[in-house]
Structures are given as C-alpha cells and as structure tokens.
Design a protein around this motif. Structure first.
Motif, PDB file in Angstrom:
ATOM      1  N   THR A 135     -27.130 -11.807 -88.321  1.00  0.00           N
ATOM      2  CA  THR A 135     -26.884 -12.510 -89.598  1.00  0.00           C
ATOM      3  C   THR A 135     -26.321 -13.972 -89.332  1.00  0.00           C
ATOM      4  O   THR A 135     -26.232 -14.445 -90.242  1.00  0.00           O
ATOM      5  CB  THR A 135     -25.823 -11.591 -90.473  1.00  0.00           C
ATOM      6  N   SER A 136     -25.673 -14.022 -88.076  1.00  0.00           N
ATOM      7  CA  SER A 136     -25.387 -15.449 -87.853  1.00  0.00           C
ATOM      8  C   SER A 136     -26.494 -16.389 -87.815  1.00  0.00           C
ATOM      9  O   SER A 136     -26.429 -17.685 -87.624  1.00  0.00           O
ATOM     10  CB  SER A 136     -24.725 -15.501 -86.353  1.00  0.00           C
ATOM     11  N   ALA A 137     -27.813 -15.697 -87.777  1.00  0.00           N
ATOM     12  CA  ALA A 137     -28.889 -16.581 -87.819  1.00  0.00           C
ATOM     13  C   ALA A 137     -29.536 -16.888 -89.172  1.00  0.00           C
ATOM     14  O   ALA A 137     -30.561 -17.677 -89.289  1.00  0.00           O
ATOM     15  CB  ALA A 137     -29.907 -16.050 -86.875  1.00  0.00           C
ATOM     16  N   LEU A 138     -28.849 -16.506 -90.184  1.00  0.00           N
ATOM     17  CA  LEU A 138     -29.122 -16.882 -91.656  1.00  0.00           C
ATOM     18  C   LEU A 138     -28.469 -18.084 -92.237  1.00  0.00           C
ATOM     19  O   LEU A 138     -27.520 -18.535 -91.699  1.00  0.00           O
ATOM     20  CB  LEU A 138     -28.992 -15.592 -92.187  1.00  0.00           C
ATOM     21  N   PRO A 139     -29.191 -18.807 -92.795  1.00  0.00           N
ATOM     22  CA  PRO A 139     -28.648 -19.834 -93.696  1.00  0.00           C
ATOM     23  C   PRO A 139     -27.241 -19.739 -94.366  1.00  0.00           C
ATOM     24  O   PRO A 139     -26.976 -18.568 -94.773  1.00  0.00           O
ATOM     25  CB  PRO A 139     -29.640 -20.254 -94.565  1.00  0.00           C
ATOM     26  N   ARG A 140     -26.431 -20.531 -94.081  1.00  0.00           N
ATOM     27  CA  ARG A 140     -25.089 -20.429 -94.624  1.00  0.00           C
ATOM     28  C   ARG A 140     -24.374 -18.972 -94.350  1.00  0.00           C
ATOM     29  O   ARG A 140     -23.924 -18.384 -95.040  1.00  0.00           O
ATOM     30  CB  ARG A 140     -25.120 -20.591 -96.121  1.00  0.00           C
ATOM     31  N   SER A 141     -24.323 -18.571 -92.967  1.00  0.00           N
ATOM     32  CA  SER A 141     -23.855 -17.269 -92.500  1.00  0.00           C
ATOM     33  C   SER A 141     -22.515 -17.100 -92.643  1.00  0.00           C
ATOM     34  O   SER A 141     -21.822 -16.260 -92.462  1.00  0.00           O
ATOM     35  CB  SER A 141     -24.386 -17.111 -91.014  1.00  0.00           C
ATOM     36  N   GLY A 142     -21.719 -18.483 -92.575  1.00  0.00           N
ATOM     37  CA  GLY A 142     -20.198 -18.421 -92.764  1.00  0.00           C
ATOM     38  C   GLY A 142     -19.573 -18.069 -91.276  1.00  0.00           C
ATOM     39  O   GLY A 142     -18.307 -18.017 -90.955  1.00  0.00           O
ATOM     40  N   ARG A 143     -20.302 -18.317 -90.336  1.00  0.00           N
ATOM     41  CA  ARG A 143     -19.993 -18.049 -88.888  1.00  0.00           C
ATOM     42  C   ARG A 143     -19.882 -19.357 -88.127  1.00  0.00           C
ATOM     43  O   ARG A 143     -20.557 -20.136 -88.235  1.00  0.00           O
ATOM     44  CB  ARG A 143     -20.617 -17.017 -88.138  1.00  0.00           C
ATOM     45  N   PRO A 144     -18.680 -19.603 -87.151  1.00  0.00           N
ATOM     46  CA  PRO A 144     -18.674 -20.980 -86.533  1.00  0.00           C
ATOM     47  C   PRO A 144     -19.089 -21.086 -85.078  1.00  0.00           C
ATOM     48  O   PRO A 144     -19.034 -22.164 -84.499  1.00  0.00           O
ATOM     49  CB  PRO A 144     -17.291 -21.155 -86.593  1.00  0.00           C
ATOM     50  N   GLU A 145     -19.657 -20.012 -84.667  1.00  0.00           N
ATOM     51  CA  GLU A 145     -20.148 -19.865 -83.186  1.00  0.00           C
ATOM     52  C   GLU A 145     -21.466 -20.546 -83.094  1.00  0.00           C
ATOM     53  O   GLU A 145     -22.396 -20.098 -83.420  1.00  0.00           O
ATOM     54  CB  GLU A 145     -20.312 -18.372 -82.969  1.00  0.00           C
ATOM     55  N   VAL A 146     -21.145 -21.952 -82.556  1.00  0.00           N
ATOM     56  CA  VAL A 146     -22.372 -22.778 -82.290  1.00  0.00           C
ATOM     57  C   VAL A 146     -23.693 -22.170 -81.496  1.00  0.00           C
ATOM     58  O   VAL A 146     -24.644 -22.145 -81.878  1.00  0.00           O
ATOM     59  CB  VAL A 146     -21.830 -24.265 -81.894  1.00  0.00           C
ATOM     60  N   ALA A 147     -23.033 -21.802 -80.214  1.00  0.00           N
ATOM     61  CA  ALA A 147     -24.185 -21.604 -79.215  1.00  0.00           C
ATOM     62  C   ALA A 147     -24.820 -20.167 -79.438  1.00  0.00           C
ATOM     63  O   ALA A 147     -26.170 -20.242 -79.609  1.00  0.00           O
ATOM     64  CB  ALA A 147     -23.465 -21.630 -77.769  1.00  0.00           C
ATOM     65  N   PHE A 148     -24.174 -19.285 -79.913  1.00  0.00           N
ATOM     66  CA  PHE A 148     -24.687 -18.063 -80.219  1.00  0.00           C
ATOM     67  C   PHE A 148     -25.602 -17.910 -81.676  1.00  0.00           C
ATOM     68  O   PHE A 148     -26.451 -17.668 -81.556  1.00  0.00           O
ATOM     69  CB  PHE A 148     -23.457 -17.057 -80.632  1.00  0.00           C
ATOM     70  N   GLY A 149     -24.814 -18.590 -82.564  1.00  0.00           N
ATOM     71  CA  GLY A 149     -25.920 -19.140 -83.856  1.00  0.00           C
ATOM     72  C   GLY A 149     -26.958 -19.781 -83.325  1.00  0.00           C
ATOM     73  O   GLY A 149     -28.086 -19.386 -84.237  1.00  0.00           O
ATOM     74  N   ALA A 150     -26.777 -20.581 -82.601  1.00  0.00           N
ATOM     75  CA  ALA A 150     -28.060 -21.557 -82.414  1.00  0.00           C
ATOM     76  C   ALA A 150     -29.134 -20.546 -81.729  1.00  0.00           C
ATOM     77  O   ALA A 150     -30.280 -20.756 -81.863  1.00  0.00           O
ATOM     78  CB  ALA A 150     -27.740 -22.874 -81.430  1.00  0.00           C
ATOM     79  N   SER A 151     -28.682 -19.834 -80.645  1.00  0.00           N
ATOM     80  CA  SER A 151     -29.587 -19.119 -80.075  1.00  0.00           C
ATOM     81  C   SER A 151     -30.356 -18.264 -80.827  1.00  0.00           C
ATOM     82  O   SER A 151     -31.695 -17.790 -80.545  1.00  0.00           O
ATOM     83  CB  SER A 151     -28.735 -18.322 -78.991  1.00  0.00           C
ATOM     84  N   LYS A 152     -29.668 -17.545 -81.954  1.00  0.00           N
ATOM     85  CA  LYS A 152     -30.187 -16.576 -82.863  1.00  0.00           C
ATOM     86  C   LYS A 152     -31.093 -17.287 -83.899  1.00  0.00           C
ATOM     87  O   LYS A 152     -32.140 -16.811 -84.363  1.00  0.00           O
ATOM     88  CB  LYS A 152     -29.205 -15.653 -83.531  1.00  0.00           C
ATOM     89  N   PHE A 153     -30.750 -18.559 -84.146  1.00  0.00           N
ATOM     90  CA  PHE A 153     -31.771 -19.415 -85.042  1.00  0.00           C
ATOM     91  C   PHE A 153     -33.152 -19.406 -84.174  1.00  0.00           C
ATOM     92  O   PHE A 153     -34.216 -19.566 -84.663  1.00  0.00           O
ATOM     93  CB  PHE A 153     -31.236 -20.805 -85.281  1.00  0.00           C
ATOM     94  N   ALA A 154     -32.911 -19.796 -82.693  1.00  0.00           N
ATOM     95  CA  ALA A 154     -34.081 -20.172 -81.838  1.00  0.00           C
ATOM     96  C   ALA A 154     -34.899 -18.776 -81.997  1.00  0.00           C
ATOM     97  O   ALA A 154     -36.332 -18.771 -81.801  1.00  0.00           O
ATOM     98  CB  ALA A 154     -33.543 -20.317 -80.463  1.00  0.00           C
ATOM     99  N   LEU A 155     -34.380 -17.632 -81.886  1.00  0.00           N
ATOM    100  CA  LEU A 155     -35.176 -16.476 -81.963  1.00  0.00           C
ATOM    101  C   LEU A 155     -35.906 -16.162 -83.182  1.00  0.00           C
ATOM    102  O   LEU A 155     -37.092 -15.731 -83.010  1.00  0.00           O
ATOM    103  CB  LEU A 155     -34.176 -15.231 -81.861  1.00  0.00           C
ATOM    104  N   ASN A 156     -35.263 -16.737 -84.217  1.00  0.00           N
ATOM    105  CA  ASN A 156     -35.963 -16.692 -85.625  1.00  0.00           C
ATOM    106  C   ASN A 156     -37.479 -17.492 -85.373  1.00  0.00           C
ATOM    107  O   ASN A 156     -38.558 -17.252 -85.987  1.00  0.00           O
ATOM    108  CB  ASN A 156     -35.327 -17.253 -86.769  1.00  0.00           C
ATOM    109  N   GLY A 157     -37.196 -18.597 -84.610  1.00  0.00           N
ATOM    110  CA  GLY A 157     -38.366 -19.596 -84.420  1.00  0.00           C
ATOM    111  C   GLY A 157     -39.368 -19.041 -83.539  1.00  0.00           C
ATOM    112  O   GLY A 157     -40.700 -19.001 -83.663  1.00  0.00           O
ATOM    113  N   ILE A 158     -38.945 -18.244 -82.674  1.00  0.00           N
ATOM    114  CA  ILE A 158     -39.726 -17.648 -81.807  1.00  0.00           C
ATOM    115  C   ILE A 158     -40.627 -16.427 -82.514  1.00  0.00           C
ATOM    116  O   ILE A 158     -41.838 -16.319 -82.376  1.00  0.00           O
ATOM    117  CB  ILE A 158     -39.179 -16.731 -80.388  1.00  0.00           C
TER     118      ILE A 158
END
Length: 238
Positions: free
Chosen positions: A136-159
């Motif tokens: 859920t950290s990869a969802l818009p406005r997830s409310g989480r501050p973890e930058v690298a982890f969130g970015a990697s899970k957003f990348a997974l959505n792109g994949i």
C-alpha cells in the motif's frame, strides 16, 4: 500446476509455499537458504533454489539455470526496506548511499533480471500468471515517508503495467498485490481467529492473503485481477 515463489523462506513467501498447493502440484521455492523445517505433504513435489538476490546478476543466472523449463505461476515476493522503515526513527536524510543502492538492487534490478529470464517459461502455460507482491506504500497518498521503499514499489507498479501491455497477446495475467501491514508472526498453522486478533485489527493475517491468491489461481483464462488492495480494517490510511 508448477508454482515458483521468489522470496520463499519466511513470512508471506513461506506462507505462499505452504498454502497454495493442490495435490499433484510442484512448488519451487527461491531464497538465500532453504528453511530446514519446511515440508509439504505427500503428493506435492517441493524443490528449492538457493540464491542471494542482493547480487542480482549472479542470482538471476543461478535461478535460471535451476528453474524448470515450464512454469504455470510465478509469484514474485521480493522486497527489502530501509533499516528503520515503519518506525518513528526513520529518516531519509540519514540513509547511506550503500543502503539505498542495495535496496534498489534487490527490489528493482533483481526483479527485472529475474523476470527477463523466467517469463518465457511462464508464457507457454495454459493460463500464464504472474503475481507481484507490492505494498500500500505504492498507492497515491499512501501516508508513508519511506522514500526508497515507496519508490521501489511504485516501480513495481510500472513493471506490472508494462508487462500487461507487452504480453497482452500472450494472455499473461499480471496481478499486483498491494498489501498493508501484515501479521507475519503467526504462521498458517495458527488458527485464523487467533492470527486476526493480533494487532487489534491493524494487521492483516497471512491467511487472508493466501485466501485471495488461491482465488486468483482458480480464475478462468478469460479473466484476471489487475490489482488487489488489502489493507488492515483498522488502518487509518484507508
């Protein structure tokens, strides 16, 4: 069915190995080391590939060399996070370059290298299926501050999006699991009511994830679930 689980030694990955099989299936686990106490019942063929995905190129070659020629389902359950992630002590500006690089290598680079080698083995299945464990950290406005982890899970959505388009003509079903906080302390052997009680509604028992993924595996070749969002009922973000 031949099912491969990447990141299978503990937690949710182990639950996938223990909870998704049917009599006659072959389950292939992949992790840095094989759990000593993991067993499947009679009628299930359990195989294991040991590889350290912190070294993406080496691990990808090792896994490709040992993986079966044909797979029906690939579950990619790979992911690490910052040392102090999900705590009040997390601070992006205090992360080292080495730690950030390792997170990207494991969560993104290894994912791409593995998929390039393993997807051809899935595409020949009657219903080729890829399940990617996101967050859920990869969802818009997830409310989480973890930058690298969130970015990697957003990348997974792109994949996932790109694979759906690139292999639509091969009918590849790609499902992204956007999971909230999990109760990984209680294995599937723990009764569901007990596992669900831990965390007072703020943790999703792994049993629930297994229930949903078992349903995904039973869909017809004409349908698929694009994205499954599964937060805890008491998670204030959702």
């Amino acid at each position: 069915m031949k099912l491969m689980v990447i990141g299978a030694s503990r937690g949710l990955g182990r639950a996938f190995v223990e909870g998704l099989w049917e009599p006659g299936d072959t389950v292939i686990g992949v992790s840095r080391s094989r759990p000593r106490d993991l067993q499947c019942p009679d009628g299930i063929t359990l195989q294991w590939i040991e590889a350290d995905l912190a070294q993406p190129s080496i691990a990808a070659e090792q896994i490709a060399a040992q993986a079966p020629a044909d797979l029906d389902v690939l579950i990619h359950n790979l992911g690490i996070w910052e040392e102090k992630a999900f705590s009040d002590e997390y601070a992006f500006l205090e992360e080292s370059d080495a730690a950030l690089k390792q997170l990207v290598d494991v969560n993104i680079t290894a994912t791409l290298m593995l998929l390039r080698r393993l997807l051809p083995r899935v595409l020949n299945a009657t219903r080729p299926q890829l399940v990617l464990t996101g967050s859920t950290s990869a969802l818009p406005r997830s409310g989480r501050p973890e930058v690298a982890f969130g970015a990697s899970k957003f990348a997974l959505n792109g994949i996932a999006d790109a694979l759906r388009e690139g292999f639509r003509d091969r009918r590849l079903a790609v499902t992204s699991l956007q999971l909230g906080y999990l109760n990984t302390d209680d294995a599937l052997s723990v009764p569901l009511t007990d596992a669900a009680a831990r965390g007072a509604g703020e943790l999703v028992p792994m049993h629930d994830v297994i229930t949903m993924v078992r349903a995904l595996l039973r869909l017809s070749p004409s349908g698929f679930v694009r994205e499954l969002v599964l937060p805890a009922i008491a998670d204030p973000r959702y």
